[in-house]
Design a protein around this motif. Structure first.
Motif, PDB file in Angstrom:
ATOM      1  N   PRO A  57      71.163  47.019  22.863  1.00  0.00           N
ATOM      2  CA  PRO A  57      70.523  45.809  22.359  1.00  0.00           C
ATOM      3  C   PRO A  57      71.119  45.415  21.004  1.00  0.00           C
ATOM      4  N   ARG A  58      71.050  44.137  20.714  1.00  0.00           N
ATOM      5  CA  ARG A  58      71.519  43.634  19.422  1.00  0.00           C
ATOM      6  C   ARG A  58      70.577  42.542  18.953  1.00  0.00           C
ATOM      7  N   ASN A  59      70.323  42.523  17.667  1.00  0.00           N
ATOM      8  CA  ASN A  59      69.528  41.470  17.046  1.00  0.00           C
ATOM      9  C   ASN A  59      70.456  40.668  16.145  1.00  0.00           C
ATOM     10  N   HIS A  60      70.712  39.419  16.513  1.00  0.00           N
ATOM     11  CA  HIS A  60      71.584  38.553  15.726  1.00  0.00           C
ATOM     12  C   HIS A  60      70.857  37.932  14.533  1.00  0.00           C
ATOM     13  N   GLY A  61      69.538  38.218  14.404  1.00  0.00           N
ATOM     14  CA  GLY A  61      68.774  37.758  13.242  1.00  0.00           C
ATOM     15  C   GLY A  61      68.194  36.373  13.416  1.00  0.00           C
ATOM     16  N   PRO A  62      67.692  35.788  12.390  1.00  0.00           N
ATOM     17  CA  PRO A  62      67.803  36.181  10.992  1.00  0.00           C
ATOM     18  C   PRO A  62      66.810  37.263  10.548  1.00  0.00           C
ATOM     19  N   ALA A  63      65.739  37.512  11.296  1.00  0.00           N
ATOM     20  CA  ALA A  63      64.732  38.486  10.870  1.00  0.00           C
ATOM     21  C   ALA A  63      64.860  39.796  11.642  1.00  0.00           C
ATOM     22  N   ARG A  94      57.937  47.381  41.985  1.00  0.00           N
ATOM     23  CA  ARG A  94      58.801  47.853  43.083  1.00  0.00           C
ATOM     24  C   ARG A  94      60.280  47.778  42.733  1.00  0.00           C
ATOM     25  N   GLN A  95      60.648  46.799  41.905  1.00  0.00           N
ATOM     26  CA  GLN A  95      62.058  46.537  41.624  1.00  0.00           C
ATOM     27  C   GLN A  95      62.349  46.453  40.130  1.00  0.00           C
ATOM     28  N   GLU A  96      61.471  47.006  39.298  1.00  0.00           N
ATOM     29  CA  GLU A  96      61.553  46.716  37.876  1.00  0.00           C
ATOM     30  C   GLU A  96      61.309  47.948  37.006  1.00  0.00           C
ATOM     31  N   VAL A  97      62.092  48.019  35.920  1.00  0.00           N
ATOM     32  CA  VAL A  97      61.942  49.045  34.894  1.00  0.00           C
ATOM     33  C   VAL A  97      61.967  48.329  33.548  1.00  0.00           C
ATOM     34  N   VAL A  98      61.130  48.763  32.613  1.00  0.00           N
ATOM     35  CA  VAL A  98      61.182  48.240  31.245  1.00  0.00           C
ATOM     36  C   VAL A  98      61.508  49.391  30.300  1.00  0.00           C
ATOM     37  N   CYS A  99      62.247  49.073  29.240  1.00  0.00           N
ATOM     38  CA  CYS A  99      62.637  50.072  28.254  1.00  0.00           C
ATOM     39  C   CYS A  99      62.389  49.531  26.853  1.00  0.00           C
ATOM     40  N   ARG A 100      61.886  50.389  26.006  1.00  0.00           N
ATOM     41  CA  ARG A 100      61.654  50.065  24.604  1.00  0.00           C
ATOM     42  C   ARG A 100      62.989  50.141  23.873  1.00  0.00           C
ATOM     43  N   ARG A 112      71.746  52.810  21.993  1.00  0.00           N
ATOM     44  CA  ARG A 112      72.148  52.619  23.390  1.00  0.00           C
ATOM     45  C   ARG A 112      71.074  53.175  24.317  1.00  0.00           C
ATOM     46  N   ILE A 113      70.810  52.457  25.394  1.00  0.00           N
ATOM     47  CA  ILE A 113      69.866  52.868  26.423  1.00  0.00           C
ATOM     48  C   ILE A 113      70.671  53.214  27.664  1.00  0.00           C
ATOM     49  N   ALA A 114      70.464  54.417  28.194  1.00  0.00           N
ATOM     50  CA  ALA A 114      71.164  54.850  29.409  1.00  0.00           C
ATOM     51  C   ALA A 114      70.121  55.312  30.417  1.00  0.00           C
ATOM     52  N   LEU A 115      70.194  54.754  31.623  1.00  0.00           N
ATOM     53  CA  LEU A 115      69.258  55.170  32.655  1.00  0.00           C
ATOM     54  C   LEU A 115      69.923  55.160  34.017  1.00  0.00           C
TER      55      LEU A 115
END
Length: 161
Positions: A57-63, A94-100, A112-115
């Motif tokens: 993930p990347r946060n381009h900002g501004p906050a 059934r078809q979905e995963v969420v990651c923090r 980095r998130i690896a799954l």
């Protein structure tokens, strides 16, 4: 009472004019959301019904963003039973995963998130969608870079997004 309201409005207007003139940002109003621009880049590899995903993930900002959640959806159902997902990730359908993602500082990369997930059957191809489910309360005015779809073929090759 009316005179007090008029005076309050005039003070607010002059405060904003003074802030702009001096190049000072006015204080954020209570309840006003911050703005951040989240994006995700990575790869997916499929072999024999197993999909390995790595994304950053990347946060381009501004906050800064105190935390956010990325959603991964596949065009076919995940295999029945428990998926062995890393800490911070959970199957939500059934078809979905969420990651923090964790905290994302402005103009910085996150961890980095690896799954690895197993798909039902042995599909020869799958479409994987990646998007922000929750952005930590921040407003993201550029949703084009945090919503992506990638076609992944069962070749063992990496498909980048």
């Amino acid at each position: 009472m009316r005179r007090m309201r008029v005076l309050a409005v005039r003070c607010a207007v002059w405060g904003a004019v003074l802030a702009v003139g001096l190049g000072v940002a006015p204080a954020r109003a209570a309840g006003e959301a911050t703005e951040a621009d989240l994006s995700y880049h990575g790869s997916a590899v499929m072999r024999g019904g197993r999909v390995d995903v790595r994304l950053t993930p990347r946060n381009h900002g501004p906050a800064d963003v105190s935390d956010s959640t990325v959603r991964l959806r596949w065009s076919v159902p995940l295999a029945a039973g428990a998926q062995r997902l890393p800490a911070g990730c959970a199957r939500t359908g059934r078809q979905e995963v969420v990651c923090r993602t964790g905290a994302l500082a402005a103009d910085e990369l996150g961890e980095r998130i690896a799954l690895r997930v197993w798909l039902r059957g042995r599909p020869t191809e799958v479409t994987m969608a990646v998007d922000t489910l929750w952005g930590g309360g921040a407003v993201d005015r550029n949703r084009s870079n945090d919503r992506q779809q990638v076609l992944v073929l069962d070749t063992g090759d990496a498909y980048f997004f």
